[in-house]
Design a protein around this motif. Sequence first.
Motif, PDB file in Angstrom:
ATOM      1  N   LEU A 131      11.006 -10.941   9.030  1.00 40.44           N
ATOM      2  CA  LEU A 131      11.600  -9.884   9.851  1.00 40.44           C
ATOM      3  C   LEU A 131      12.988 -10.282  10.345  1.00 40.44           C
ATOM      4  CD1 LEU A 131       8.580  -8.564  11.942  1.00 40.44           C
ATOM      5  CD2 LEU A 131       9.666  -7.534   9.944  1.00 40.44           C
ATOM      6  N   GLU A 132      13.136 -11.561  10.697  1.00 34.94           N
ATOM      7  CA  GLU A 132      14.425 -12.049  11.188  1.00 34.94           C
ATOM      8  C   GLU A 132      15.523 -11.820  10.132  1.00 34.94           C
ATOM      9  OE1 GLU A 132      14.216 -16.128  12.537  1.00 34.94           O
ATOM     10  OE2 GLU A 132      16.371 -16.327  12.197  1.00 34.94           O
ATOM     11  N   ILE A 133      15.189 -12.197   8.881  1.00 30.53           N
ATOM     12  CA  ILE A 133      16.162 -12.011   7.799  1.00 30.53           C
ATOM     13  C   ILE A 133      16.442 -10.520   7.605  1.00 30.53           C
ATOM     14  CG2 ILE A 133      16.608 -12.334   5.336  1.00 30.53           C
ATOM     15  CD1 ILE A 133      14.758 -14.790   5.487  1.00 30.53           C
ATOM     16  N   ALA A 134      15.372  -9.720   7.550  1.00 27.45           N
ATOM     17  CA  ALA A 134      15.551  -8.291   7.277  1.00 27.45           C
ATOM     18  C   ALA A 134      16.371  -7.620   8.379  1.00 27.45           C
ATOM     19  CB  ALA A 134      14.188  -7.613   7.143  1.00 27.45           C
ATOM     20  N   PHE A 169      22.807 -17.905   3.900  1.00 27.09           N
ATOM     21  CA  PHE A 169      23.148 -17.400   2.564  1.00 27.09           C
ATOM     22  C   PHE A 169      22.343 -16.152   2.236  1.00 27.09           C
ATOM     23  CE2 PHE A 169      23.870 -22.053   2.205  1.00 27.09           C
ATOM     24  CZ  PHE A 169      25.251 -21.992   2.119  1.00 27.09           C
ATOM     25  N   SER A 170      21.043 -16.215   2.578  1.00 20.73           N
ATOM     26  CA  SER A 170      20.220 -15.056   2.236  1.00 20.73           C
ATOM     27  C   SER A 170      20.631 -13.840   3.047  1.00 20.73           C
ATOM     28  CB  SER A 170      18.747 -15.376   2.439  1.00 20.73           C
ATOM     29  OG  SER A 170      18.531 -15.981   3.683  1.00 20.73           O
ATOM     30  N   VAL A 171      20.959 -14.059   4.326  1.00 23.59           N
ATOM     31  CA  VAL A 171      21.371 -12.918   5.149  1.00 23.59           C
ATOM     32  C   VAL A 171      22.677 -12.327   4.610  1.00 23.59           C
ATOM     33  CG1 VAL A 171      22.243 -12.243   7.424  1.00 23.59           C
ATOM     34  CG2 VAL A 171      20.165 -13.602   7.251  1.00 23.59           C
ATOM     35  N   VAL A 172      23.638 -13.176   4.275  1.00 25.59           N
ATOM     36  CA  VAL A 172      24.914 -12.681   3.753  1.00 25.59           C
ATOM     37  C   VAL A 172      24.697 -11.874   2.474  1.00 25.59           C
ATOM     38  CG1 VAL A 172      27.096 -13.397   2.679  1.00 25.59           C
ATOM     39  CG2 VAL A 172      26.336 -14.469   4.799  1.00 25.59           C
ATOM     40  N   ALA A 173      23.912 -12.444   1.545  1.00 24.69           N
ATOM     41  CA  ALA A 173      23.710 -11.773   0.259  1.00 24.69           C
ATOM     42  C   ALA A 173      23.005 -10.437   0.442  1.00 24.69           C
ATOM     43  CB  ALA A 173      22.910 -12.669  -0.678  1.00 24.69           C
ATOM     44  N   LEU A 174      21.934 -10.424   1.234  1.00 30.09           N
ATOM     45  CA  LEU A 174      21.184  -9.180   1.416  1.00 30.09           C
ATOM     46  C   LEU A 174      22.010  -8.142   2.167  1.00 30.09           C
ATOM     47  CD1 LEU A 174      17.580 -10.465   2.207  1.00 30.09           C
ATOM     48  CD2 LEU A 174      18.446  -9.488   0.087  1.00 30.09           C
ATOM     49  N   PHE A 212      16.085  -0.020   5.145  1.00 31.92           N
ATOM     50  CA  PHE A 212      15.466  -1.113   5.894  1.00 31.92           C
ATOM     51  C   PHE A 212      14.134  -1.519   5.254  1.00 31.92           C
ATOM     52  CE2 PHE A 212      12.937  -2.607   9.659  1.00 31.92           C
ATOM     53  CZ  PHE A 212      13.585  -3.818   9.776  1.00 31.92           C
ATOM     54  N   ILE A 213      13.390  -0.521   4.809  1.00 34.63           N
ATOM     55  CA  ILE A 213      12.111  -0.819   4.144  1.00 34.63           C
ATOM     56  C   ILE A 213      12.369  -1.570   2.843  1.00 34.63           C
ATOM     57  CG2 ILE A 213      10.216   0.297   2.913  1.00 34.63           C
ATOM     58  CD1 ILE A 213      10.221   2.312   5.317  1.00 34.63           C
ATOM     59  N   GLY A 214      13.380  -1.133   2.107  1.00 36.47           N
ATOM     60  CA  GLY A 214      13.758  -1.843   0.888  1.00 36.47           C
ATOM     61  C   GLY A 214      14.162  -3.276   1.199  1.00 36.47           C
ATOM     62  N   MET A 215      14.838  -3.442   2.330  1.00 36.01           N
ATOM     63  CA  MET A 215      15.297  -4.758   2.743  1.00 36.01           C
ATOM     64  C   MET A 215      14.109  -5.697   2.996  1.00 36.01           C
ATOM     65  SD  MET A 215      17.844  -6.660   3.588  1.00 36.01           S
ATOM     66  CE  MET A 215      19.328  -5.867   4.201  1.00 36.01           C
ATOM     67  N   LYS A 223      11.243  -5.643   1.661  1.00 38.21           N
ATOM     68  CA  LYS A 223      10.680  -6.053   0.376  1.00 38.21           C
ATOM     69  C   LYS A 223      11.606  -7.040  -0.334  1.00 38.21           C
ATOM     70  CE  LYS A 223       9.947  -1.715  -0.674  1.00 38.21           C
ATOM     71  NZ  LYS A 223       9.601  -0.566  -1.510  1.00 38.21           N
ATOM     72  N   ALA A 224      12.921  -6.810  -0.171  1.00 36.40           N
ATOM     73  CA  ALA A 224      13.880  -7.688  -0.852  1.00 36.40           C
ATOM     74  C   ALA A 224      13.844  -9.115  -0.295  1.00 36.40           C
ATOM     75  CB  ALA A 224      15.283  -7.113  -0.742  1.00 36.40           C
ATOM     76  N   THR A 225      13.393  -9.273   0.969  1.00 37.96           N
ATOM     77  CA  THR A 225      13.359 -10.633   1.534  1.00 37.96           C
ATOM     78  C   THR A 225      12.420 -11.533   0.744  1.00 37.96           C
ATOM     79  OG1 THR A 225      11.620  -9.985   3.065  1.00 37.96           O
ATOM     80  CG2 THR A 225      13.878  -9.960   3.913  1.00 37.96           C
ATOM     81  N   SER A 226      11.504 -10.940  -0.050  1.00 33.54           N
ATOM     82  CA  SER A 226      10.568 -11.777  -0.814  1.00 33.54           C
ATOM     83  C   SER A 226      11.296 -12.565  -1.903  1.00 33.54           C
ATOM     84  CB  SER A 226       9.473 -10.904  -1.431  1.00 33.54           C
ATOM     85  OG  SER A 226      10.044 -10.033  -2.372  1.00 33.54           O
ATOM     86  N   LEU A 227      12.595 -12.267  -2.088  1.00 34.11           N
ATOM     87  CA  LEU A 227      13.353 -12.980  -3.124  1.00 34.11           C
ATOM     88  C   LEU A 227      14.173 -14.137  -2.579  1.00 34.11           C
ATOM     89  CD1 LEU A 227      14.749  -9.905  -5.065  1.00 34.11           C
ATOM     90  CD2 LEU A 227      12.984 -11.473  -5.857  1.00 34.11           C
ATOM     91  N   VAL A 228      14.202 -14.316  -1.247  1.00 37.74           N
ATOM     92  CA  VAL A 228      15.171 -15.266  -0.709  1.00 37.74           C
ATOM     93  C   VAL A 228      14.767 -16.727  -0.910  1.00 37.74           C
ATOM     94  CG1 VAL A 228      16.058 -13.639   0.996  1.00 37.74           C
ATOM     95  CG2 VAL A 228      14.270 -15.270   1.645  1.00 37.74           C
ATOM     96  N   PHE A 229      13.584 -16.971  -1.521  1.00 39.00           N
ATOM     97  CA  PHE A 229      13.247 -18.364  -1.871  1.00 39.00           C
ATOM     98  C   PHE A 229      14.344 -18.943  -2.768  1.00 39.00           C
ATOM     99  CE2 PHE A 229      11.461 -15.770  -5.247  1.00 39.00           C
ATOM    100  CZ  PHE A 229      11.860 -16.466  -6.389  1.00 39.00           C
ATOM    101  N   VAL A 230      15.048 -18.032  -3.439  1.00 42.23           N
ATOM    102  CA  VAL A 230      16.159 -18.411  -4.306  1.00 42.23           C
ATOM    103  C   VAL A 230      17.209 -19.222  -3.553  1.00 42.23           C
ATOM    104  CG1 VAL A 230      18.162 -17.339  -5.375  1.00 42.23           C
ATOM    105  CG2 VAL A 230      15.886 -16.575  -5.980  1.00 42.23           C
ATOM    106  N   THR A 231      17.397 -18.912  -2.273  1.00 43.28           N
ATOM    107  CA  THR A 231      18.376 -19.655  -1.482  1.00 43.28           C
ATOM    108  C   THR A 231      17.678 -20.714  -0.639  1.00 43.28           C
ATOM    109  OG1 THR A 231      18.266 -18.132   0.379  1.00 43.28           O
ATOM    110  CG2 THR A 231      19.853 -17.614  -1.332  1.00 43.28           C
ATOM    111  N   ALA A 232      16.548 -21.194  -1.103  1.00 43.88           N
ATOM    112  CA  ALA A 232      15.820 -22.282  -0.447  1.00 43.88           C
ATOM    113  C   ALA A 232      15.333 -21.937   0.955  1.00 43.88           C
ATOM    114  CB  ALA A 232      16.675 -23.552  -0.402  1.00 43.88           C
TER     115      ALA A 232
END
Lengths: 262, 251
Positions: A38-41, A115-120, A178-181, A183-192
Amino acid sequence: MAEFFSRLYEAIFQGQIFKLELVFSRIPEVLKYLPITLEIAITATLFSLVFGFLVALVKVKDIPVLRRIAQFYVSFTRGTPVMIQLYATYFGIPMILKALDLPSAFINKIPPIIFSVVALALNDAAYSSEAIRAAIQAVDKGQIEAAHSIGMTGWQTLRRITIPESLVIALPSLGNGFIGMIKATSLVFVTAVVEMSKHGQMIAGRDFRQFEMQVTLAIVYWVITMVISRLLFMWERKLKCNERDDGKGGKNDTVARLEQVV
Amino acid sequence: MIQLQGLNKWFNKHHVLKDIDVTVQFGEVVSVIGASGSGKSTLLRCIDFLETPDKGTISLGDHSFDVAKATKQDVAYMRRNTSMVFQNFNLFKYKTALENVTEGLITVQKIPKAEAEAKARDLLVKVGLADRVDYYPNKLSGGQQQRVAIARSLALEPKVLLLDEPTSALDPEMIAEVLSVIKAVARARNHAMIIVTHEMNFAFEISDKVIYMDEGEILEYGTPLDVFNSPKSERAQQFISRVNLSNNYVI
């Protein structure tokens, strides 16, 4: 046929292939990482709104050079996968910072969540800018003229009239964003970053019950997005109650009803 | 006083205002009449700079400028000192009647909230809406909305009050309540008032001067009696013979 079903039954409820209870028993463990998701989203959405608004303004005001850049940005961002944007941000930002001669000690200390927050945020802003632009242009011209007529400057009109009114118009599509966001947070493992999905996969890695874990995660995401879309819908209805003439809702509805009775 | 000299406005090639010269003293009430498309509304909108006039000079109070070279300050000056009442009310739809009136006071004039609210309440009482202070525009009738809009304009104490067909969008039974409010404002003589209207009896009754416009030009300017009873130009004669002025006023 009967044999097939009895084997399927065994497989599911005897827990050989699929352990149903595992789907539910691991929910609390997964939820421990919900705050990070939630914090990231939420932070990414807030930045996306601010940046998206600026991009929308460039488009509405038709500012010469910036308009071209905005067009390119929106087209490029919408035309590339989020996953690649995440990787690009994760590897790209440190490179840029290095090129700017910042000490590596500083660069290495940047928390990966940034990084994940910036990218998203950059990804989402490409979409939200379009929604905001459409909403700004949908604000009744008479409202803006009235604001000018009482002496408001351009900035005051924007802040007091245009932004609040366009927010109401844009809310449904921003809510979807926001809802899409989430769901998109499930990809941020990419940025460790370890958020809910990654944490779940790590738990499942211990006993190889990956499928049960994916079902658990799916259920958790589904419930969260359902609750949020419900809340957004209620918020939207509350904001719009002053637009409707049907007498439902509104600050003075009770007064109006009392008057009818008296 | 407000003085327009040689004011011109084009919409692309269409010449909507042609060398308009008008002077209105503070306290004076001037009605602008004429057929649709004669440039009446554009004239008002140019004064409030909702449209930018192309040529001419405007002086208001002790400030005077060439409209072709109008600076941001000039526009801000005109907008602060003039206020428009619109045909479609244009109340801020997410603000209550009270908030509509206080908005300009708080945001533009930087008056403290409590003081602004007291003033707004006072004005809403004067326009007969004491019991509608906390209503949102969509819960008000057209006549009530227009009275809020008048209060919103009055609150700012403009030097020039502009009314652009204030009763044209109203149902017939609501016209009277709005006209009576406008009459009261006109009698108070606190503003230069310029009213674009199709209510000829009303214009006759409240105006000190009447302007007849046709195709972007002022063809008649004079007292209501002069313009309504002995118009000089042929087009004004035709226009006035077509509108039914009730017999009371024909002397």
